[in-house]
Design a protein around this motif. Sequence first.
Motif, PDB file in Angstrom:
ATOM      1  N   GLN A  13      46.196  42.602  36.826  1.00  0.00           N
ATOM      2  CA  GLN A  13      45.309  41.748  36.029  1.00  0.00           C
ATOM      3  C   GLN A  13      43.924  42.355  36.042  1.00  0.00           C
ATOM      4  OE1 GLN A  13      46.472  39.218  34.319  1.00  0.00           O
ATOM      5  NE2 GLN A  13      48.532  39.317  35.214  1.00  0.00           N
ATOM      6  N   ARG A  57      42.640  31.585  36.005  1.00  0.00           N
ATOM      7  CA  ARG A  57      41.850  32.824  36.115  1.00  0.00           C
ATOM      8  C   ARG A  57      40.361  32.599  35.928  1.00  0.00           C
ATOM      9  NH1 ARG A  57      45.962  36.619  32.722  1.00  0.00           N
ATOM     10  NH2 ARG A  57      47.792  35.978  33.918  1.00  0.00           N
ATOM     11  N   SER A 110      47.298  42.742  31.445  1.00  0.00           N
ATOM     12  CA  SER A 110      47.944  41.603  32.093  1.00  0.00           C
ATOM     13  C   SER A 110      49.438  41.876  32.185  1.00  0.00           C
ATOM     14  CB  SER A 110      47.659  40.344  31.255  1.00  0.00           C
ATOM     15  OG  SER A 110      48.322  39.224  31.783  1.00  0.00           O
ATOM     16  N   TYR A 153      37.046  37.699  37.398  1.00  0.00           N
ATOM     17  CA  TYR A 153      36.779  37.296  36.018  1.00  0.00           C
ATOM     18  C   TYR A 153      35.461  36.518  35.915  1.00  0.00           C
ATOM     19  CZ  TYR A 153      41.581  38.692  35.068  1.00  0.00           C
ATOM     20  OH  TYR A 153      42.738  39.416  34.942  1.00  0.00           O
ATOM     21  N   ASP A 187      38.835  32.843  39.230  1.00  0.00           N
ATOM     22  CA  ASP A 187      39.015  34.077  39.993  1.00  0.00           C
ATOM     23  C   ASP A 187      37.665  34.788  40.084  1.00  0.00           C
ATOM     24  OD1 ASP A 187      41.317  36.517  40.449  1.00  0.00           O
ATOM     25  OD2 ASP A 187      39.328  37.165  39.782  1.00  0.00           O
TER      26      ASP A 187
END
Lengths: 282, 282, 282, 282
Positions: A243, A128, A156, A134, A131
């Motif tokens: 998420q 992540r 999450s 994020y 990502d």
Amino acid sequence: MPAQSLKMGLIGAGRIGRIHAEHLTSRIPSADLIMVADALGEAARECAERYAIPFATPDYRAVLDRSDIQAVVIGSSTDTHARIIEEAAQAGKHIFCEKPIALDLSSIDQALDAVERAGVQLQIGFNRRFDANYRRVRQAVAQGEIGQPHLLHIVSYDPDPPPIDYLKVSGGMFRDMTVHDFDMARFLIGSEVDTIFALGGTMIDPTIGALGDVDMAVILLHFTNGVIGTIENSRHAAYGYDQRVELLGHDGAIRTENNYPNAAIMSDGHSVRREPECGDYE
Amino acid sequence: MPAQSLKMGLIGAGRIGRIHAEHLTSRIPSADLIMVADALGEAARECAERYAIPFATPDYRAVLDRSDIQAVVIGSSTDTHARIIEEAAQAGKHIFCEKPIALDLSSIDQALDAVERAGVQLQIGFNRRFDANYRRVRQAVAQGEIGQPHLLHIVSYDPDPPPIDYLKVSGGMFRDMTVHDFDMARFLIGSEVDTIFALGGTMIDPTIGALGDVDMAVILLHFTNGVIGTIENSRHAAYGYDQRVELLGHDGAIRTENNYPNAAIMSDGHSVRREPECGDYE
Amino acid sequence: MPAQSLKMGLIGAGRIGRIHAEHLTSRIPSADLIMVADALGEAARECAERYAIPFATPDYRAVLDRSDIQAVVIGSSTDTHARIIEEAAQAGKHIFCEKPIALDLSSIDQALDAVERAGVQLQIGFNRRFDANYRRVRQAVAQGEIGQPHLLHIVSYDPDPPPIDYLKVSGGMFRDMTVHDFDMARFLIGSEVDTIFALGGTMIDPTIGALGDVDMAVILLHFTNGVIGTIENSRHAAYGYDQRVELLGHDGAIRTENNYPNAAIMSDGHSVRREPECGDYE
Amino acid sequence: MPAQSLKMGLIGAGRIGRIHAEHLTSRIPSADLIMVADALGEAARECAERYAIPFATPDYRAVLDRSDIQAVVIGSSTDTHARIIEEAAQAGKHIFCEKPIALDLSSIDQALDAVERAGVQLQIGFNRRFDANYRRVRQAVAQGEIGQPHLLHIVSYDPDPPPIDYLKVSGGMFRDMTVHDFDMARFLIGSEVDTIFALGGTMIDPTIGALGDVDMAVILLHFTNGVIGTIENSRHAAYGYDQRVELLGHDGAIRTENNYPNAAIMSDGHSVRREPECGDYE
């Protein structure tokens, strides 16, 4: 394939191993995957055939023994991670290993020591951090776009619980699932946690409770810099993988939405809607 | 004004009292506000003049003594609520009172007893129960639209801390602000809380900490029906009043967004944006 | 009711007249509606009773004859607008009249002349100019927030066609519906149209086609300042009233979304959705 | 690289040619790009070196002469498309060619005849048909999700005008840019256009007007099945590439939003915002 490429070996040809095989052979031109190992020799052979990997072996040490292999990806079962990291480091290979390194601290310390002594690179699969959503939140914190962070909230949820056989050896929800959120919390805030309190329950599948595990939980975190954080976990979200993160700072807030398969919006007499993410749990 | 109206009295002509005066005189045609009381006689007179209320008085008992007044709105200071509720009930008036009834349980019980004995109606000002967003979430739970609820998350931020003089007598953030969220949590889930854990801090204004209060907090709730909930509070959100809720159920989830002053979206080389809510704290 | 109020008369107690009666009696404290007229005396009486209007009459001239009435709202049938505007102006009343003034230019000119000679205020019911969304777009243009405007796009759909009896006398879709969009186009751009091209069809209700009218259309506008605009009209949108605008300027763009009954978003295995506007056509 | 791959040649190593080179070598494992041609031999050599393509040549006929090459990608200048398609077809190669085939109908017909005679596959680079957003809209129409289509609206803006040298030979905005939207309109509606009306202007760059071209336009389309459509084009959108479509049908509507670099939303006292697409024009 570019002229300059990295010769690699893959250890573990299960679900996650095959994902790595696909990425290394078709999405990362600079990687040159030349060998795959799996204790189940048949699994190694099938993977090699499917992704046109030149060599297959039932013995991961065969990968470590090849001097032309510069780096390995470890996607074998959790209980083998620490030992293979150690041996790969001793063989001078750079290492990417799926999380977690191990379920006990002493094994982890021993593996990290071996890596340090060998001077190789080690990366754990906390995907992540790469990502776009994020990363943008981390950037906002690092650049002071929202001022001093005050409150962090991480959502999450997985679409469905993993197979019960996986749950029996995973170490429990906090270790196999929340571990990503613990990593995210530290990554986003850039501070360590000094107090933690958690409340869990089993409202999704009683079989999970019978294992002594929980299938939903809220974890409360207090960071040394004063930030208070919460992590919400669930093994089941009917609308798919969920998420998200929210972060309130003194000068503003940043939050992320989920990604969707397309940006089409349909309106009729019943609703204004888009299609949900149809993700499988990771 | 409709032929059928309810004759009413207002007790308290401060900030919240004047808001009630405005609503009763210009937005609720079936209400006929005929008297306003405030211990500060001048405040009562000004309010009466501004909203064309026929009578003003410094003594709230003058309101209770009028036999033509059928109902009262109590918006005086918190420490007077319980006593006035009791006396209004004894006078046979229906009652709307601002939260909270009192800061101690025995005063609350005594006031509720008086209301029950008199057989009058009592409503406390938990206004969010009438907000279209929260009502829709409650409806989804009550009608089973998302299945069995699992995880509740309430976000409740004020734009800025209230005046320090208010904070000195408010009973603290949990009593003057979180009280709305406690009410919301019970309203939305339809179950009682059996376990509670809270973590607070003062990152916004040290003066608040000096009072022994917190200016941000996370409250963890466990409901008797198994739901786990969190409430996030902050005295300061740079983008204005932020009131949202998320609820994950077995068959789906529902969440609310904030309301905005308009639905215009501007795009340029810097961002795709809308205007933030410019709300004052309630 | 505030001390200072405007004494008003209402002419027309049909659908739109009753809406004005409700607003004037319960939402606009400074208005004092004292008389309602409708050629159908019974309609006037019912309206007076429902909204507590002191006087009712079948003759609109009775409204104009009262010297204490300072302003009138005209919501009678379209073919009476011009004549009543003229007479109301001669009687010295300020006027709010529903659109349109008339279907022919000479009647409009004559009515406007009477208003000008009498020196009274006249406002036509182009309500969208007071909608928060359209106002924000106009503000963006007027303040140069998006630079020089280039392309304007107006979407204006009704949920369902009006009753066929209304369509027979409405003057057709362009006059009864697009008239709002023509007003909006000029209001938003602040320039006049010099070229117009339209394409219409009847795909919704063949009865409308049989009347010689269209039930959907696109109108192309060229403004004297160079802006090119489009208006999309439909008599039927399954998801309810749809009123949006997009404006591309040299330095950015602004567009509006529809308003919705609440800001709740539901997610499940089928969709991520909100409830559609449940508007009746205006 | 998978065992089964298609041996390919690339003709044209300019901007678009290099994009194809990158995709063929690193994102499409089943493609095996073995030769690149460009009249500027140096460009062919640089492209070959960068993407590890075994052979480079200044003569596209060298690509067509190789019997092991099964398919070619044509990304050379527009005036060479028709001739190379014809020759490639005669050489028995399957063909992907950038739009347009030619600027005159007779050249197009001649090229298509050659393809048909040779029995090879020809695909023109109308990439939007493969975009997840447009595909979802087409699916909604094809599956009757919104009922009979009534009104179509296509927004298609580039961030900035292309270089003036390109504009001199592109055939004008309608041919080089709207061509994508003409294709989209026919693809989405599944019907042919029988009437067209366009209004254009030059408000962005007077140099474009001096070429006899326009830099913004609205095109009105009437389809044989009764649908009315509009296309809005601009050479300049300050917030980046803007590609959206709206479609009103009898039972509902579908529309697409743009894609964004991430799903992070920032809120502060000025706005609630996300980052704009930072696309270069295609």
